[in-house]
Design an enzyme around this catalytic site. Structure first.
Site, PDB file in Angstrom:
ATOM      1  N   ASP A 142      25.918  41.514  36.646  1.00  0.00           N
ATOM      2  CA  ASP A 142      26.923  42.355  37.295  1.00  0.00           C
ATOM      3  C   ASP A 142      26.368  43.186  38.450  1.00  0.00           C
ATOM      4  O   ASP A 142      27.063  44.070  38.972  1.00  0.00           O
ATOM      5  CB  ASP A 142      27.581  43.286  36.268  1.00  0.00           C
ATOM      6  CG  ASP A 142      28.640  42.563  35.447  1.00  0.00           C
ATOM      7  OD1 ASP A 142      29.300  41.674  36.008  1.00  0.00           O
ATOM      8  OD2 ASP A 142      28.807  42.891  34.259  1.00  0.00           O
ATOM      9  N   ASP A 171      33.077  36.674  33.841  1.00  0.00           N
ATOM     10  CA  ASP A 171      33.031  37.849  34.709  1.00  0.00           C
ATOM     11  C   ASP A 171      32.172  37.629  35.951  1.00  0.00           C
ATOM     12  O   ASP A 171      32.403  38.248  37.001  1.00  0.00           O
ATOM     13  CB  ASP A 171      32.470  39.066  33.960  1.00  0.00           C
ATOM     14  CG  ASP A 171      33.023  39.243  32.564  1.00  0.00           C
ATOM     15  OD1 ASP A 171      33.185  38.226  31.858  1.00  0.00           O
ATOM     16  OD2 ASP A 171      33.260  40.388  32.152  1.00  0.00           O
TER      17      ASP A 171
END
Length: 375
Positions: free
Chosen positions: A92, A154
């Site tokens: 991320d 994600d």
């Protein structure tokens, strides 16, 4: 049309009014979820660290509010601690530096921000496993733990940092890695009906797919709403950066599944396929993410189809604004109520979430004609 423009203008004004108050309280910290009306702060390496400064940059783009700019800049500097420590970095980092350093570089031309973002792009590219053509998600969490074969949906939303790096450096390697990962998502994450797996596990040595893990969905083969939103938006962004039709078609497939499963108020349940005995909490964050993605998809799709996507995005945002907004509550830091962070852990199951706030603001900014920080 006039009525539509009126509510969007009103929403934008309300967002700015809310930020005048909450920005002073939150300051240069990293809010994650609001509990009992107050945002809980996380450490700088947490995956949501950039959504607050990203939100500030999104509004600063139009308002030129120097207070918001100063807070966003201080947050970016604080993220240097994560770079220095290194070991807690994960998939991320694309979120974290795209919405801070790239945003600041685009808006202000800051050279230090550009260098930070390019460094992180190299680090993210280094997580690519060429055996299975995927970007590894998390690191190992303890002795005997092996996450080397884990990849999650994600990560699609972290790929824009790599596309940006290729554009900025004129070096195709970053884009190539992003596309190889996206193609793996096409093959192993997005199902025929448009539902999406959260976690796919590969053999990190052979690259073979060895299984699916529920993650934050109800089960490995349910339909986690936020995962579908990540896929919808992420594939649309891949099409935006590459022009490859397979990504557009995948985005449309997931979009149709998402839209078809929305309830009457257009805000999704946290998982579209839960048993009757499981509480059907709404996930406003999934709605906000999908809405911003749908508005981009409307720009990219054939004009005959684009109305479907734009109308769905507008309907979600309008419902979030009218039915889920905490605009008149001075004791609530969050903007959008009723988000689901992690159902299985019982963590923030019916709370405002900073990424829900960010994507709601980004969606309204899209309707206002401003550039979205996710691109």
């Amino acid at each position: 049309m006039t009525e539509q423009l009126n509510w969007v203008d009103g929403a934008w004004s309300t967002i700015k009014n809310k930020l005048e108050k909450t920005s002073e309280k939150i300051g240069a910290n990293f809010p994650h979820a609001s509990e009992n009306g107050e945002y809980v702060f996380e450490r700088p390496n947490w995956w949501t660290a950039a959504f607050w400064p990203g939100l500030l940059w999104q509004v600063y783009q139009e308002s030129k509010d120097e207070k918001l700019k100063a807070i966003a800049e201080e947050c970016e500097v604080k993220l240097d601690e994560v770079i220095k420590y290194f070991y807690t970095m994960h998939h991320d980092v694309g979120f974290m530096w795209k919405l801070t350093s790239v945003a600041r570089y685009k808006l202000l031309g800051d050279e230090e921000s550009k260098k930070r973002a390019l460094l992180i792009a190299h680090i993210l590219m280094g997580r690519f496993n060429a055996n299975g053509n995927y970007i590894q998600a998390w690191n190992n969490w303890g002795e005997g733990d092996d996450k080397s074969g884990w990849s999650i949906i994600d990560t699609m939303m972290n790929l824009p940092l790599l596309y940006w790096a290729s554009e900025e450096t004129k070096n195709p390697r970053f884009k190539a890695v992003a596309m190889k990962h996206a193609d793996t998502v096409l093959s192993h994450f997005i199902r025929e009906d448009g539902a999406v797996h959260h976690i796919v596990e590969f053999d990190s040595e052979t690259g073979e797919c060895v299984g699916h893990i529920a993650g934050q969905g109800h089960s490995p083969f349910s339909a986690w709403a936020r995962g579908a939103a990540w896929a919808l938006y992420g594939m649309t962004l891949c099409y935006h950066f590459t022009g490859e039709d397979r990504y557009l078609q995948a985005a449309k497939k997931v979009a149709h599944f998402f839209i078809a499963n929305l309830p009457e108020d257009y805000v999704p349940v946290w998982d579209f396929r839960i048993p009757e005995d499981v509480t059907a909490y709404r996930d406003s964050s999934a709605g906000a993410i999908a809405a911003s993605g749908l508005l981009l998809l409307a720009e990219k799709a054939d004009p005959i189809e684009s109305k479907l996507y734009r109308t769905a995005g507008e309907n979600i945002l309008h419902s979030l604004y009218k039915n889920y907004g905490a605009w008149e509550d001075p004791s609530q830091d969050g903007m959008i109520l009723h988000g689901v962070s992690h159902y299985h852990n019982g963590k923030y199951v019916d709370n405002p979430l900073i990424y829900g706030d960010f994507y709601f603001v980004e969606g309204i900014a899209r309707l206002k004609g401003f550039e979205a920080m996710s691109q």
